[in-house]
Write an enzyme that holds these catalytic residues in place. Structure first.
Site, PDB file in Angstrom:
ATOM      1  N   SER A  79      -9.267  23.079  23.411  1.00  5.49           N
ATOM      2  CA  SER A  79      -8.127  22.850  22.528  1.00  5.49           C
ATOM      3  C   SER A  79      -6.973  22.212  23.300  1.00  5.49           C
ATOM      4  CB  SER A  79      -7.723  24.173  21.864  1.00  5.49           C
ATOM      5  OG  SER A  79      -6.854  23.965  20.775  1.00  5.49           O
ATOM      6  N   ASP A 102     -13.888  21.701  11.513  1.00  2.01           N
ATOM      7  CA  ASP A 102     -12.835  22.286  12.355  1.00  2.01           C
ATOM      8  C   ASP A 102     -11.503  22.146  11.627  1.00  2.01           C
ATOM      9  OD1 ASP A 102     -10.931  22.939  14.258  1.00  2.01           O
ATOM     10  OD2 ASP A 102     -11.933  21.890  15.892  1.00  2.01           O
ATOM     11  N   HIS A 113     -13.206  26.061  15.472  1.00  5.41           N
ATOM     12  CA  HIS A 113     -12.463  25.426  16.560  1.00  5.41           C
ATOM     13  C   HIS A 113     -12.820  25.993  17.933  1.00  5.41           C
ATOM     14  CE1 HIS A 113      -9.156  23.015  18.086  1.00  5.41           C
ATOM     15  NE2 HIS A 113      -8.585  24.070  18.633  1.00  5.41           N
TER      16      HIS A 113
END
Length: 269
Positions: A95, A217, A245
């Site tokens: 991320s 996602d 995610h």
């Protein structure tokens, strides 16, 4: 305090192995790699750590000015790498740490060999032809909700972020991880994350890069993964079957397989 102590750095694997560094995303800590990192410890020198303000890091080292941009976190990564005197590092970031890793590679290219970006997004807010997945109003509402009721926000958002509603334990784990953070630091880290724009940095990434894009996602839609892979020179995009995610939690075996395939690729001199 040394960077190693400040970030709760953990080391495993052969001392002479190629370094492989795993970095967690917002609201998480290094334990989020516990299903993935050990798969590489037979051959690689595996390094995990906590960003300042997360996990077992030294919270007193948190500087709101330094960490108002991803560059502050990238400077920490470079400091850890230099303190451990690491070279040819394979950096794996989840991320927001995908962008933190990109900035670290740009800052100290002589220290890094490859970059793996898991569910990356250089900008979360839509901008003209660019699709980030959120409107400015969406992000304003998200940050306001986090500021006014952090525990409620965590309980509501974590299951959305991790996806996989048929596996509620994943959402519960992420909720618990969020709730372990200091609310003020969490608010600031979220602001840094969701208001960042690192699109202009991507063309400067000069190492072979793997982009892992999850299906469905809610945080980084498919268009974002394609944009990242198209913008970093020579990057490889792999579309995972995993949803949500956080494939490092929801689909570790698929994540490991994708990274293994990338590491086996020969790199042109």
């Amino acid at each position: 305090m040394s960077a190693i102590a400040r970030h709760g750095v953990s080391l495993s694997g052969p001392e002479d192995g190629q370094p492989m560094m795993f970095a967690h995303g917002f609201g998480c800590d290094q334990s989020m790699w516990r299903y993935v990192a050990p798969a590489f410890a037979d051959r690689y020198r595996v390094i995990t750590f906590d960003h300042v303000g997360s996990g077992g890091s030294d919270v007193s080292a948190y500087d709101p000015d330094k960490y108002s941009t991803n560059a502050g976190y990238a400077a920490d990564v470079v400091e850890i790498v230099r303190e451990l005197d690491l070279h040819d590092v394979v950096f794996v970031g989840h991320s927001v740490s995908s962008m933190i890793g990109a900035l670290a590679v740009i800052e100290a290219p002589e220290r890094f060999d490859r970059l793996v970006m898991v569910s990356p997004s250089p900008r979360y807010i839509d901008d003209g032809d660019y699709t980030g997945g959120f409107s400015p109003e969406d992000i304003d509402e998200l940050l306001e909700s986090l500021s006014s009721n952090f525990l409620g926000w965590s309980a509501a958002m974590a299951p959305v972020i991790v996806g996989n509603p048929d596996r509620p334990a994943l959402g519960e784990e992420l909720t618990a991880s969020f709730c372990r953070m200091d609310p003020d630091i969490a608010r600031r880290f979220a602001t840094t994350t969701f208001l960042s724009d690192n699109r202009a940095d991507l063309p400067m990434v000069g190492v072979p890069t793997l982009v892992l894009q999850c299906s469905r996602d809610a945080i980084a839609p498919a268009a974002v993964g394609r944009y990242v892979a198209d913008t970093i020179p020579g990057a490889t995009l792999v579309q995972l079957d995993a949803t949500g995610h956080c494939p490092n939690l929801s689909a570790p075996e698929e994540t490991i397989t994708a990274i293994e395939g990338f590491l086996r690729q020969r790199v042109a001199p």
